[in-house]
Design a protein around this motif. Structure first.
Motif, short mmCIF file in Angstrom:
data_model
loop_
_atom_site.label_atom_id
_atom_site.label_comp_id
_atom_site.label_asym_id
_atom_site.label_seq_id
_atom_site.Cartn_x
_atom_site.Cartn_y
_atom_site.Cartn_z
N TYR A 1 -3.15 7.77 -4.09
CA TYR A 1 -4.26 8.11 -3.19
C TYR A 1 -4.81 9.34 -3.42
O TYR A 1 -6.05 9.42 -3.30
N VAL B 1 -10.54 4.73 0.64
CA VAL B 1 -10.08 6.05 0.44
C VAL B 1 -11.21 6.81 -0.46
O VAL B 1 -11.47 7.97 -0.58
N ARG C 1 1.47 4.77 -2.91
CA ARG C 1 0.92 5.77 -2.37
C ARG C 1 0.72 7.19 -3.14
O ARG C 1 -0.44 7.91 -2.53
N LEU D 1 0.62 -1.15 0.04
CA LEU D 1 0.01 0.16 -0.08
C LEU D 1 0.93 1.36 0.03
O LEU D 1 0.45 2.21 -0.62
N GLY D 2 1.88 1.18 0.72
CA GLY D 2 2.99 2.26 0.63
C GLY D 2 3.65 2.61 -0.62
O GLY D 2 3.79 3.74 -0.91
#
Length: 211
Positions: free
Chosen positions: A22, A149, A19, A15-16
């Motif tokens: 996002y 998100v 990023r 997920l990082g």
């Protein structure tokens, strides 16, 4: 199957790694959230549309979107995501700025149809990007996070919509939404998606999810 601790450690890492996407997830749904609570009221007060007429208005824009999804998906496959994303977001931003200035129902209908065309460009390209960044064994969990998100962005847009209307007038939600989409067009024009794809392609364990 991975032990839970290892699964979540790798999930955080994956997920990082994505990023940079996002802000786009959040902003795209926020722009819709800004419009949904006020668009029916705007149509009624500006053009005098009844609920049935407004529904027909939306159906026309939706038909334009649906008819062009497959050709737009083909364009994204051939050209990559940058062209359809930049064209879709940039054109939609301009149309949203101009739409509330119109007083002709016919012109407004054409502009709404063109916004539908823009979303036909955006959706396949964006979904293609989402599909490529998913790690196969964590696909469901990553999708759930992405949807969270997007949901927060939609809620934020709905929260701001009425306040923006009250503070700056009925044109303001359209203009703020257009500004958000214009920012997305600039972001994607800079090649951020392509750099992300290239970085993920170099990582072990992601090659099976790439073209």
């Amino acid at each position: 199957e991975l032990p839970p601790a290892q699964f979540f450690a790798e999930l955080v890492r994956d997920l990082g790694a994505v990023r940079v996407l996002y802000p786009g997830m959040f902003a795209q749904t926020m722009s819709l959230g800004l419009l949904i609570p006020v668009i029916a009221l705007f149509a009624r007060t500006t053009f005098g549309l009844s609920p049935a007429q407004f529904s027909s208005f939306l159906v026309g824009a939706g038909v334009c979107t649906v008819l062009l999804l497959v050709p737009a998906g083909r364009l994204a496959d051939r050209q990559g995501p940058r062209v359809p994303l930049v064209a879709g977001f940039g054109t939609a931003a301009l149309l949203l700025v101009l739409l509330p200035l119109q007083r002709s129902l016919q012109v407004a209908f054409v502009m709404a149809a063109l916004i539908g065309v823009c979303y036909a460009l955006i959706l396949p390209a964006w979904n293609g990007v989402m599909a490529r960044v998913l790690t196969p064994e964590k696909r469901g969990t990553m999708w759930a996070f992405f949807m969270t998100v997007e949901g927060v962005g939609n809620a934020a847009g709905a929260f701001l919509s009425g306040r923006v209307w009250d503070a700056w007038g009925p044109h303001a939600p359209f203009w703020v939404s257009g500004a958000v989409l214009a920012a997305m067009a600039v972001l994607y024009a800079g090649g951020v998606v392509e750099r992300l794809m290239a970085s993920l392609d170099r990582r072990p364990g992601h090659g099976g999810n790439r073209r």
